[in-house]
Design a protein around this motif. Sequence first.
Motif, mmCIF file in Angstrom:
data_model
loop_
_atom_site.group_PDB
_atom_site.id
_atom_site.type_symbol
_atom_site.label_atom_id
_atom_site.label_comp_id
_atom_site.label_asym_id
_atom_site.label_seq_id
_atom_site.Cartn_x
_atom_site.Cartn_y
_atom_site.Cartn_z
ATOM 1 N N GLU A 289 0.744 -1.204 -0.012
ATOM 2 C CA GLU A 289 0.000 -0.130 0.076
ATOM 3 C C GLU A 289 0.889 1.323 0.171
ATOM 4 O OE1 GLU A 289 -2.454 -0.136 3.310
ATOM 5 O OE2 GLU A 289 -3.833 -1.599 2.572
ATOM 6 N N VAL A 290 2.051 1.143 0.436
ATOM 7 C CA VAL A 290 2.903 2.395 0.483
ATOM 8 C C VAL A 290 3.215 2.989 -0.722
ATOM 9 C CG1 VAL A 290 5.070 1.137 0.748
ATOM 10 C CG2 VAL A 290 4.541 3.425 2.156
ATOM 11 N N LEU A 291 3.607 4.394 -0.821
ATOM 12 C CA LEU A 291 3.685 5.171 -1.817
ATOM 13 C C LEU A 291 4.411 6.469 -1.156
ATOM 14 C CD1 LEU A 291 3.561 5.268 -5.027
ATOM 15 C CD2 LEU A 291 1.710 6.791 -4.695
ATOM 16 N N SER A 292 5.801 6.757 -1.765
ATOM 17 C CA SER A 292 6.480 7.949 -1.399
ATOM 18 C C SER A 292 6.310 9.069 -2.177
ATOM 19 C CB SER A 292 8.058 7.730 -1.380
ATOM 20 O OG SER A 292 8.451 6.622 -0.552
ATOM 21 N N LEU A 293 5.528 10.205 -1.746
ATOM 22 C CA LEU A 293 5.453 11.187 -2.655
ATOM 23 C C LEU A 293 6.841 12.073 -2.531
ATOM 24 C CD1 LEU A 293 2.004 12.407 -1.342
ATOM 25 C CD2 LEU A 293 2.646 10.821 -2.727
ATOM 26 N N PRO A 294 6.985 12.982 -3.757
ATOM 27 C CA PRO A 294 8.071 13.895 -3.589
ATOM 28 C C PRO A 294 8.339 14.728 -2.398
ATOM 29 C CG PRO A 294 6.712 13.896 -5.595
ATOM 30 C CD PRO A 294 5.809 13.370 -4.564
ATOM 31 N N LEU A 295 9.598 14.727 -2.020
ATOM 32 C CA LEU A 295 9.851 15.541 -0.870
ATOM 33 C C LEU A 295 11.291 15.510 -0.725
ATOM 34 C CD1 LEU A 295 8.841 17.001 1.667
ATOM 35 C CD2 LEU A 295 9.446 15.115 3.152
ATOM 36 N N HIS A 296 11.821 16.870 -0.876
ATOM 37 C CA HIS A 296 13.125 17.262 -0.689
ATOM 38 C C HIS A 296 13.144 18.712 -0.392
ATOM 39 C CE1 HIS A 296 13.366 18.570 -4.815
ATOM 40 N NE2 HIS A 296 12.989 17.654 -5.311
ATOM 41 N N PRO A 297 14.193 19.291 0.106
ATOM 42 C CA PRO A 297 14.171 20.687 0.348
ATOM 43 C C PRO A 297 14.169 21.787 -0.887
ATOM 44 C CG PRO A 297 16.026 19.407 1.644
ATOM 45 C CD PRO A 297 15.530 18.377 0.660
ATOM 46 N N GLY A 298 14.391 21.085 -1.868
ATOM 47 C CA GLY A 298 14.239 22.179 -3.045
ATOM 48 C C GLY A 298 12.784 22.174 -3.737
ATOM 49 N N LEU A 299 11.993 21.541 -3.153
ATOM 50 C CA LEU A 299 10.490 21.790 -3.549
ATOM 51 C C LEU A 299 9.882 23.029 -2.921
ATOM 52 C CD1 LEU A 299 9.047 17.999 -3.107
ATOM 53 C CD2 LEU A 299 9.488 19.258 -5.216
ATOM 54 N N THR A 300 9.039 23.765 -3.303
ATOM 55 C CA THR A 300 8.273 24.767 -2.875
ATOM 56 C C THR A 300 6.825 24.469 -2.412
ATOM 57 O OG1 THR A 300 7.161 25.286 -5.038
ATOM 58 C CG2 THR A 300 9.292 26.146 -4.835
ATOM 59 N N PRO A 301 6.394 25.339 -1.516
ATOM 60 C CA PRO A 301 4.992 25.032 -1.048
ATOM 61 C C PRO A 301 3.794 24.717 -2.278
ATOM 62 C CG PRO A 301 6.015 26.689 0.038
ATOM 63 C CD PRO A 301 6.985 26.517 -0.889
ATOM 64 N N GLY A 302 4.220 25.578 -3.510
ATOM 65 C CA GLY A 302 3.161 25.293 -4.355
ATOM 66 C C GLY A 302 3.474 24.206 -5.133
ATOM 67 N N GLU A 303 4.589 23.438 -5.156
ATOM 68 C CA GLU A 303 4.579 22.085 -5.962
ATOM 69 C C GLU A 303 3.851 21.142 -4.916
ATOM 70 O OE1 GLU A 303 8.761 22.678 -8.388
ATOM 71 O OE2 GLU A 303 8.828 22.630 -6.281
ATOM 72 N N ILE A 304 3.921 21.301 -3.591
ATOM 73 C CA ILE A 304 3.321 20.279 -2.667
ATOM 74 C C ILE A 304 2.068 20.487 -3.111
ATOM 75 C CG2 ILE A 304 2.644 20.075 -0.180
ATOM 76 C CD1 ILE A 304 5.744 19.157 -0.925
ATOM 77 N N ASP A 305 1.251 21.775 -3.086
ATOM 78 C CA ASP A 305 -0.092 21.895 -3.628
ATOM 79 C C ASP A 305 -0.401 21.163 -4.583
ATOM 80 O OD1 ASP A 305 -0.231 23.365 -0.968
ATOM 81 O OD2 ASP A 305 -0.326 25.399 -2.253
#
Length: 313
Positions: A289-305
């Motif tokens: 069931e597990v899935l890793s979403l993009p996460l690293h310090p270079g991402l912006t809040p807008g990209e998380i959205d």
Amino acid sequence: ASGAAHAVGVGTGTDALALSLTAAGIGAGDEVITSPLSAAYSALAIMMAGARPVFADIDPDRLTMSPELVDRAVTPRTRAILPVHLYGQPADMPALSDIAARRGLILIEDCCQAHLATAAGRPVGTWGLAGAFSFYPTKNLGALGDAGAVITNDEALAAKLRRLRNGGQTSRYHHAEFGVNSRLDEMQAAILRARLPRLAGWTSARRALAARYRARLGDTPVRVPPEFDAGHVYHLFPVLSPQRDALQARLRDAGIETLIHYPLAIPAQRAMAAVDPAPCPVATRVASEVLSLPLHPGLTPGEIDDVAAAFAG
């Protein structure tokens, strides 16, 4: 950063684990209890030391070893507990430390995904005899190739580790005991020294982005593992879904890359057949069931959205 008295550089995070076990006197005939949900190297390192990995299933929410099941897995052959601070979330170290103390077991922590993490306010890697770190390029603190380190407050263990990583040499060309070739390459060490001052800032960025994910994913059908400890450093941001494969395909169509950490619980790996592992149904389900979403310090809040919005299809 950990406050440990000694840090011994080695070639890889796997070697950091295996050499810690060997330096602690663990080997043939011994059992080491560890997590069934991790990179397989956690268990392979136990086998490298000559011992048998024994798997205690995970807590379904924390995704690290269940202390209750660890306690049940202890046998007369058990010598150590090796918790994994998976995805940057510290294992339940107060409970595991109590079990180790009560049972007279060695505690060695797999901190390979948990740089700067704390458990109940205490730096990971300092709860027991030693903590093993990886500096593989994708880690929170990464080199440009393989690299690792062991932290410990035990001076004798640190001295033995320094011999073991260098062919068992006590002085040049004098090998007093068995050892391997697992020195930390000078180039990787230089890169790590240059990057280390940035780690705190990178960690703060990861935590802020993870908090934004939590806020944005609350109304979506995926399950987000809770944050059990403020010391979580979010090496990865996993979510859980029984429709994982369809969800991954939908995100891929939206131009969002995801990864699976890990698609197979360690007891199901063919390499583990010889150790006759007990079934770990929770880890098996989570692996499906597990899935890793993009996460690293270079991402912006807008990209998380944007990632969160893609869940709506």
